[in-house]
Design a protein around this motif. Sequence first.
Motif, PDB file in Angstrom:
ATOM      1  N   GLU A  77     -17.008  30.365  -0.031  1.00  0.00           N
ATOM      2  CA  GLU A  77     -17.198  29.752   0.686  1.00  0.00           C
ATOM      3  C   GLU A  77     -18.747  29.130   0.839  1.00  0.00           C
ATOM      4  OE1 GLU A  77     -13.888  28.766   4.520  1.00  0.00           O
ATOM      5  OE2 GLU A  77     -14.294  31.325   3.706  1.00  0.00           O
ATOM      6  N   ARG A  78     -19.604  28.436   1.074  1.00  0.00           N
ATOM      7  CA  ARG A  78     -20.326  28.240   1.196  1.00  0.00           C
ATOM      8  C   ARG A  78     -21.116  29.468   2.609  1.00  0.00           C
ATOM      9  NH1 ARG A  78     -25.287  28.624  -2.097  1.00  0.00           N
ATOM     10  NH2 ARG A  78     -26.924  26.700  -2.085  1.00  0.00           N
ATOM     11  N   GLU A  79     -21.443  30.451   2.775  1.00  0.00           N
ATOM     12  CA  GLU A  79     -22.761  30.522   3.542  1.00  0.00           C
ATOM     13  C   GLU A  79     -23.727  29.739   3.565  1.00  0.00           C
ATOM     14  OE1 GLU A  79     -20.971  32.469   5.547  1.00  0.00           O
ATOM     15  OE2 GLU A  79     -19.411  32.784   4.508  1.00  0.00           O
ATOM     16  N   PRO A  80     -24.639  30.408   5.661  1.00  0.00           N
ATOM     17  CA  PRO A  80     -25.901  28.990   5.743  1.00  0.00           C
ATOM     18  C   PRO A  80     -27.517  29.453   5.075  1.00  0.00           C
ATOM     19  CG  PRO A  80     -24.726  29.743   7.915  1.00  0.00           C
ATOM     20  CD  PRO A  80     -23.546  30.263   6.311  1.00  0.00           C
ATOM     21  N   ASP A  81     -26.891  31.861   4.583  1.00  0.00           N
ATOM     22  CA  ASP A  81     -28.291  31.838   3.551  1.00  0.00           C
ATOM     23  C   ASP A  81     -27.923  31.218   2.213  1.00  0.00           C
ATOM     24  OD1 ASP A  81     -25.917  33.462   3.307  1.00  0.00           O
ATOM     25  OD2 ASP A  81     -27.133  35.178   3.754  1.00  0.00           O
ATOM     26  N   ARG A  82     -26.948  30.573   1.913  1.00  0.00           N
ATOM     27  CA  ARG A  82     -27.294  30.337   0.642  1.00  0.00           C
ATOM     28  C   ARG A  82     -26.548  30.978  -0.857  1.00  0.00           C
ATOM     29  NH1 ARG A  82     -33.049  27.225  -0.936  1.00  0.00           N
ATOM     30  NH2 ARG A  82     -31.357  26.320  -2.557  1.00  0.00           N
ATOM     31  N   ARG A  83     -25.845  31.716   0.382  1.00  0.00           N
ATOM     32  CA  ARG A  83     -24.960  32.646  -1.073  1.00  0.00           C
ATOM     33  C   ARG A  83     -23.445  31.732  -1.195  1.00  0.00           C
ATOM     34  NH1 ARG A  83     -23.156  38.112   1.442  1.00  0.00           N
ATOM     35  NH2 ARG A  83     -23.314  37.594   4.084  1.00  0.00           N
ATOM     36  N   GLN A 101     -21.965  33.523  -9.952  1.00  0.00           N
ATOM     37  CA  GLN A 101     -22.364  35.399  -9.655  1.00  0.00           C
ATOM     38  C   GLN A 101     -21.599  35.713  -8.943  1.00  0.00           C
ATOM     39  OE1 GLN A 101     -25.678  36.442  -7.253  1.00  0.00           O
ATOM     40  NE2 GLN A 101     -26.574  37.719  -9.255  1.00  0.00           N
ATOM     41  N   ALA A 102     -20.365  35.026  -8.537  1.00  0.00           N
ATOM     42  CA  ALA A 102     -19.686  35.525  -6.960  1.00  0.00           C
ATOM     43  C   ALA A 102     -18.414  35.731  -8.087  1.00  0.00           C
ATOM     44  CB  ALA A 102     -19.669  34.390  -5.714  1.00  0.00           C
ATOM     45  N   ARG A 103     -18.482  34.970  -9.027  1.00  0.00           N
ATOM     46  CA  ARG A 103     -16.556  35.170  -9.600  1.00  0.00           C
ATOM     47  C   ARG A 103     -16.480  36.314 -10.449  1.00  0.00           C
ATOM     48  NH1 ARG A 103     -17.377  30.844 -12.856  1.00  0.00           N
ATOM     49  NH2 ARG A 103     -16.358  29.089 -11.490  1.00  0.00           N
ATOM     50  N   GLU A 104     -18.252  36.396 -11.333  1.00  0.00           N
ATOM     51  CA  GLU A 104     -18.473  38.384 -11.403  1.00  0.00           C
ATOM     52  C   GLU A 104     -17.933  38.978 -11.030  1.00  0.00           C
ATOM     53  OE1 GLU A 104     -21.830  38.599 -14.159  1.00  0.00           O
ATOM     54  OE2 GLU A 104     -21.837  36.672 -14.682  1.00  0.00           O
ATOM     55  N   ARG A 105     -18.503  38.583  -9.683  1.00  0.00           N
ATOM     56  CA  ARG A 105     -18.775  39.718  -9.012  1.00  0.00           C
ATOM     57  C   ARG A 105     -16.949  40.168  -7.645  1.00  0.00           C
ATOM     58  NH1 ARG A 105     -24.421  39.773  -5.115  1.00  0.00           N
ATOM     59  NH2 ARG A 105     -25.792  40.826  -7.390  1.00  0.00           N
ATOM     60  N   ILE A 106     -16.155  39.514  -7.675  1.00  0.00           N
ATOM     61  CA  ILE A 106     -15.156  39.785  -7.584  1.00  0.00           C
ATOM     62  C   ILE A 106     -14.031  40.040  -8.418  1.00  0.00           C
ATOM     63  CG2 ILE A 106     -13.789  37.129  -8.121  1.00  0.00           C
ATOM     64  CD1 ILE A 106     -13.568  39.049  -4.483  1.00  0.00           C
ATOM     65  N   ARG A 107     -14.182  39.524  -9.783  1.00  0.00           N
ATOM     66  CA  ARG A 107     -13.549  40.654 -10.627  1.00  0.00           C
ATOM     67  C   ARG A 107     -13.995  41.906 -10.567  1.00  0.00           C
ATOM     68  NH1 ARG A 107     -10.120  38.969 -14.464  1.00  0.00           N
ATOM     69  NH2 ARG A 107     -10.760  36.754 -14.539  1.00  0.00           N
ATOM     70  N   GLU A 108     -14.502  42.805 -10.711  1.00  0.00           N
ATOM     71  CA  GLU A 108     -15.503  43.540 -10.586  1.00  0.00           C
ATOM     72  C   GLU A 108     -14.645  44.976  -8.881  1.00  0.00           C
ATOM     73  OE1 GLU A 108     -19.898  43.782  -9.782  1.00  0.00           O
ATOM     74  OE2 GLU A 108     -19.965  43.211 -11.914  1.00  0.00           O
ATOM     75  N   ALA A 109     -15.119  43.795  -7.667  1.00  0.00           N
ATOM     76  CA  ALA A 109     -14.391  44.291  -7.117  1.00  0.00           C
ATOM     77  C   ALA A 109     -12.595  44.396  -6.011  1.00  0.00           C
ATOM     78  CB  ALA A 109     -14.350  43.176  -5.784  1.00  0.00           C
ATOM     79  N   ASP A 139     -10.851  28.407  -5.747  1.00  0.00           N
ATOM     80  CA  ASP A 139     -10.610  27.600  -5.215  1.00  0.00           C
ATOM     81  C   ASP A 139     -11.859  27.937  -3.847  1.00  0.00           C
ATOM     82  OD1 ASP A 139      -9.599  26.328  -2.624  1.00  0.00           O
ATOM     83  OD2 ASP A 139      -8.524  28.186  -2.113  1.00  0.00           O
ATOM     84  N   ILE A 140     -12.526  26.259  -4.515  1.00  0.00           N
ATOM     85  CA  ILE A 140     -13.846  26.435  -3.792  1.00  0.00           C
ATOM     86  C   ILE A 140     -14.133  25.584  -2.479  1.00  0.00           C
ATOM     87  CG2 ILE A 140     -16.153  25.743  -4.967  1.00  0.00           C
ATOM     88  CD1 ILE A 140     -15.743  26.730  -7.732  1.00  0.00           C
ATOM     89  N   LYS A 154     -15.093  17.952   2.569  1.00  0.00           N
ATOM     90  CA  LYS A 154     -14.544  16.428   1.958  1.00  0.00           C
ATOM     91  C   LYS A 154     -15.163  15.571   1.323  1.00  0.00           C
ATOM     92  CE  LYS A 154     -10.130  17.365   5.138  1.00  0.00           C
ATOM     93  NZ  LYS A 154      -9.530  17.900   4.465  1.00  0.00           N
ATOM     94  N   SER A 155     -16.404  15.192   2.177  1.00  0.00           N
ATOM     95  CA  SER A 155     -16.969  14.506   1.592  1.00  0.00           C
ATOM     96  C   SER A 155     -16.924  14.757   0.282  1.00  0.00           C
ATOM     97  CB  SER A 155     -18.187  13.482   1.948  1.00  0.00           C
ATOM     98  OG  SER A 155     -19.036  14.164   2.466  1.00  0.00           O
ATOM     99  N   VAL A 156     -17.613  15.892   0.273  1.00  0.00           N
ATOM    100  CA  VAL A 156     -18.723  16.428  -1.070  1.00  0.00           C
ATOM    101  C   VAL A 156     -17.723  16.825  -2.254  1.00  0.00           C
ATOM    102  CG1 VAL A 156     -20.071  18.367  -2.308  1.00  0.00           C
ATOM    103  CG2 VAL A 156     -20.378  17.274  -0.091  1.00  0.00           C
ATOM    104  N   TYR A 157     -16.070  17.044  -1.478  1.00  0.00           N
ATOM    105  CA  TYR A 157     -15.086  17.333  -2.062  1.00  0.00           C
ATOM    106  C   TYR A 157     -14.606  16.080  -3.119  1.00  0.00           C
ATOM    107  CZ  TYR A 157     -10.228  18.912  -4.230  1.00  0.00           C
ATOM    108  OH  TYR A 157      -9.694  18.551  -4.629  1.00  0.00           O
ATOM    109  N   ARG A 158     -14.696  14.847  -2.354  1.00  0.00           N
ATOM    110  CA  ARG A 158     -14.166  13.453  -3.226  1.00  0.00           C
ATOM    111  C   ARG A 158     -15.577  13.082  -4.448  1.00  0.00           C
ATOM    112  NH1 ARG A 158     -12.746  12.675   2.463  1.00  0.00           N
ATOM    113  NH2 ARG A 158     -14.062  11.701   2.690  1.00  0.00           N
TER     114      ARG A 158
END
Length: 157
Positions: A12-18, A38-46, A62-63, A67-71
């Motif tokens: 999920e995208r946060e307001p601080d852009r991370r 980077q988040a993908r790498e770090r979740i595997r580490e976690a 599961d990004i 909905k409009s952007v997804y479409r």
Amino acid sequence: MVKVVTYRAVFEREPDRRWTVRIPDVPGCHSYGRTIAQARERIREALGMFVDHADTAEIEDDIRLPKSVYRQVQAAKQLREKVTKEEREMVAAQRKAVYAIRRLNLGHRDAGQLLGVSFQRIHQLERLPEMHGAIVGREAQAVHHSHRAVKRASKKR
């Protein structure tokens, strides 16, 4: 045989852009990154802090997007797949045409002119590995043998 375990990672995208990412099936397993990669790498580490098989686990993204952007993303992906398929078909048709043209003993430049591509592309098309069936392969052999016959005939003169 090692059984591969699959986990779903929710991004999920946060307001601080991370990007924050969590694995719902493993309580407490979450991380973040500046980019999806980077988040993908770090979740595997976690995940490695919770399970022993994190290195071999399959993690499905599961990004979450509006909905409009997804479409729009899905439409672009579908169009890319369609274009890729049509490009393969075009290359097969060009390759088949090249073999037919070359059987007429026309040169690479003439073949390029007829097909609207460079003579270098004609060379590339002739050298492509067989990828669209045996007919093209047989045509390639026929061209190769006819060129050898032309060379032998010109040497005898």
